[in-house]
Design an enzyme around this catalytic site. Structure first.
Site, PDB file in Angstrom:
ATOM      1  N   LYS A  24      73.276  93.873  33.721  1.00  0.00           N
ATOM      2  CA  LYS A  24      72.418  94.666  32.844  1.00  0.00           C
ATOM      3  C   LYS A  24      71.797  95.855  33.591  1.00  0.00           C
ATOM      4  O   LYS A  24      71.607  95.791  34.807  1.00  0.00           O
ATOM      5  CB  LYS A  24      71.343  93.793  32.184  1.00  0.00           C
ATOM      6  CG  LYS A  24      70.303  93.286  33.122  1.00  0.00           C
ATOM      7  CD  LYS A  24      69.138  92.614  32.400  1.00  0.00           C
ATOM      8  CE  LYS A  24      68.123  92.195  33.447  1.00  0.00           C
ATOM      9  NZ  LYS A  24      66.925  91.583  32.996  1.00  0.00           N
ATOM     10  N   LYS A  77      65.809  85.982  40.201  1.00  0.00           N
ATOM     11  CA  LYS A  77      64.878  86.707  41.076  1.00  0.00           C
ATOM     12  C   LYS A  77      64.562  85.952  42.355  1.00  0.00           C
ATOM     13  O   LYS A  77      64.262  86.558  43.378  1.00  0.00           O
ATOM     14  CB  LYS A  77      63.576  87.038  40.324  1.00  0.00           C
ATOM     15  CG  LYS A  77      63.732  88.168  39.322  1.00  0.00           C
ATOM     16  CD  LYS A  77      62.369  88.733  38.949  1.00  0.00           C
ATOM     17  CE  LYS A  77      62.499  89.959  38.060  1.00  0.00           C
ATOM     18  NZ  LYS A  77      61.193  90.509  37.695  1.00  0.00           N
ATOM     19  N   LYS A 128      65.825  98.316  36.597  1.00  0.00           N
ATOM     20  CA  LYS A 128      64.967  99.300  37.243  1.00  0.00           C
ATOM     21  C   LYS A 128      65.203  99.338  38.744  1.00  0.00           C
ATOM     22  O   LYS A 128      64.923 100.335  39.398  1.00  0.00           O
ATOM     23  CB  LYS A 128      63.498  98.916  37.020  1.00  0.00           C
ATOM     24  CG  LYS A 128      63.016  99.045  35.596  1.00  0.00           C
ATOM     25  CD  LYS A 128      61.645  98.370  35.468  1.00  0.00           C
ATOM     26  CE  LYS A 128      61.000  98.644  34.135  1.00  0.00           C
ATOM     27  NZ  LYS A 128      59.744  97.873  33.980  1.00  0.00           N
TER      28      LYS A 128
HETATM   29  P1  AMP Z   1      60.633  95.063  31.945  1.00  0.00           P
HETATM   30  O1  AMP Z   1      60.998  96.338  32.507  1.00  0.00           O
HETATM   31  O2  AMP Z   1      61.326  93.931  32.594  1.00  0.00           O
HETATM   32  O3  AMP Z   1      59.160  94.882  31.791  1.00  0.00           O
HETATM   33  O4  AMP Z   1      61.221  95.077  30.469  1.00  0.00           O
HETATM   34  C1  AMP Z   1      60.620  95.756  29.410  1.00  0.00           C
HETATM   35  C2  AMP Z   1      61.401  95.527  28.151  1.00  0.00           C
HETATM   36  O5  AMP Z   1      62.711  96.113  28.253  1.00  0.00           O
HETATM   37  C3  AMP Z   1      61.645  94.046  27.829  1.00  0.00           C
HETATM   38  O6  AMP Z   1      61.491  93.846  26.435  1.00  0.00           O
HETATM   39  C4  AMP Z   1      63.073  93.826  28.235  1.00  0.00           C
HETATM   40  O7  AMP Z   1      63.687  92.797  27.493  1.00  0.00           O
HETATM   41  C5  AMP Z   1      63.706  95.165  27.925  1.00  0.00           C
HETATM   42  N1  AMP Z   1      64.896  95.420  28.763  1.00  0.00           N
HETATM   43  C6  AMP Z   1      64.952  95.437  30.122  1.00  0.00           C
HETATM   44  N2  AMP Z   1      66.201  95.732  30.560  1.00  0.00           N
HETATM   45  C7  AMP Z   1      66.968  95.884  29.435  1.00  0.00           C
HETATM   46  C8  AMP Z   1      68.354  96.200  29.214  1.00  0.00           C
HETATM   47  N3  AMP Z   1      69.194  96.419  30.232  1.00  0.00           N
HETATM   48  N4  AMP Z   1      68.787  96.296  27.929  1.00  0.00           N
HETATM   49  C9  AMP Z   1      67.930  96.081  26.891  1.00  0.00           C
HETATM   50  N5  AMP Z   1      66.619  95.788  27.031  1.00  0.00           N
HETATM   51  C10 AMP Z   1      66.126  95.684  28.286  1.00  0.00           C
END
Ligand code: AMP
Ligand code: TRP
Length: 329
Positions: A193, A111, A196
């Site tokens: 991966k 990041k 968002k």
């Molecule tokens: P965040 O949007 O970063 O707050 O992530 C929320 C949850 O989604 C966290 O537990 C992340 O580890 C999971 N997560 C985010 N991106 C992925 C992905 N591409 N595949 C699987 N899990 C994900």
């Protein structure tokens, strides 16, 4: 019953990766365990946020939590900034973490892109995440694979402080990861991966996407030219990623999926996957629309914050005593 804690950042575009890696576990766990699910707005401001949008996104994620099936009667659902213990314990955790540990975090490196001008919050963020978990004596933390390193750091901080201040300072938590879904890759580039923030809308499927967008993203998803539905992450990352999504929604094994599509090309497989994903997301979108602008939503969050505070306050007090805050009476 074990105590479970997890959180999601209030940003738009909650996608299939978030769902299959983390959110699906949230729902599964709430029938057996004592679950606490947070919307981590304090984490969100590690990068610039428009205040008005941030406030909207908090409610978006809260409504999504409920739409996927989190039941506020069983689980606590609340907003991080409404429980002051997170920031307070976050500081204590920060003071028990070395800068070297934080500079080593993969997510920070990615990041910050090596720039010194990024906010300090981005660096210190994992200590706040540790505090989120430790503040509730949580034993289980359901997350996607990308959070593994942060969970390890949380365990290190807890163990280090237990050594320094006595074993009863913190409960040492474990991460919980899905067999299929812990790391969903981008549809247009299966080597990175699903995220968002990627600019290509077709790189992800958001939970609120219309059926047509779902179809377009899957039909256009990058695969390979040999046309055999076979799970092989190394050599066939595109189709393997789609098979992971297929398996996560149907509970079928990769073997079963391979057998089913023996002699078929990717076209048939993709068409079926479109229907599977559309059918899974339609009820979520419907419930989301019902809840998102209801008065009930804020009541649920306020009640959740009250219940969260009742658990957090004695834990914070316990740790503050250990550290030497307050008075000997
Ligand atoms: P965040 O949007 O970063 O707050 O992530 C929320 C949850 O989604 C966290 O537990 C992340 O580890 C999971 N997560 C985010 N991106 C992925 C992905 N591409 N595949 C699987 N899990 C994900
Ligand atoms: N860091 C997590 C993410 O970006 C979100 C998060 C913050 C979290 N605090 C947490 C997850 C505590 C689990 C437990 O996905």
């Amino acid at each position: 019953m074990a105590r479970v804690f997890s959180g999601v950042q209030p940003t738009g575009n909650i996608h299939l990766g978030n769902y299959l890696g983390a959110l699906k576990q949230f729902v599964e766990l709430q029938d057996q365990e004592e679950c606490i699910y947070c919307i981590v707005d304090e984490h969100a401001i590690t990068v610039p946020q428009d205040p008005k949008e941030l406030r909207e996104h908090v409610l978006d994620v809260a409504a999504l939590y409920l739409a996927i099936g989190i039941d506020p009667k069983k689980s606590i659902v609340f907003v991080q900034s409404q429980v002051s213990g997170h920031a307070e314990l976050g500081w204590i955790c920060t003071c028990n973490t070395s800068t070297g540990e934080l500079f080593r975090m993969t997510q920070f490196k990615a990041k910050s892109g090596g720039k010194e001008s990024v906010g300090t919050g981005l660096l210190v963020y994992p200590t706040l995440m540790a505090a989120d978990i430790l503040l509730y004596d949580a034993e289980i933390v359901p997350v996607g694979n990308d959070q593994k390193q942060h969970i390890e750091l949380t365990r290190d901080i807890a163990q280090r402080m237990n050594f320094k201040y006595g074993d009863d300072c913190f409960v040492v938590p474990d991460g919980r990861f899905m067999k299929a879904g812990a790391r969903i890759m981008a549809l247009d580039d299966p080597t990175s991966k699903m995220s968002k923030s990627a600019t290509n809308e077709l790189s992800r499927i958001s939970l609120l996407d219309e059926p047509n967008k779902i179809k377009k993203a899957i039909m256009k998803a990058t695969t390979d030219s040999d046309g055999v539905v076979k799970f092989d992450i190394e050599n066939k990352p595109g189709i393997s990623n789609l098979m992971t999504i297929y398996a996560a929604f149907t509970d079928m094994s990769f073997d079963e999926i391979e057998k089913k599509y023996e002699g078929h090309g990717y076209g048939d497989f993709k068409k079926d996957l479109v229907v599977i994903v559309q059918d899974a997301l339609a009820p979520i979108r419907e419930r989301y629309e019902e809840i998102r602008h209801s008065d009930e939503l804020i009541e649920i969050l306020e009640d959740g914050a009250k219940r969260a505070r009742a658990i957090a306050e004695p834990v914070l007090k316990r740790v503050q005593d250990k550290v030497g805050f307050g008075y000997d009476k």
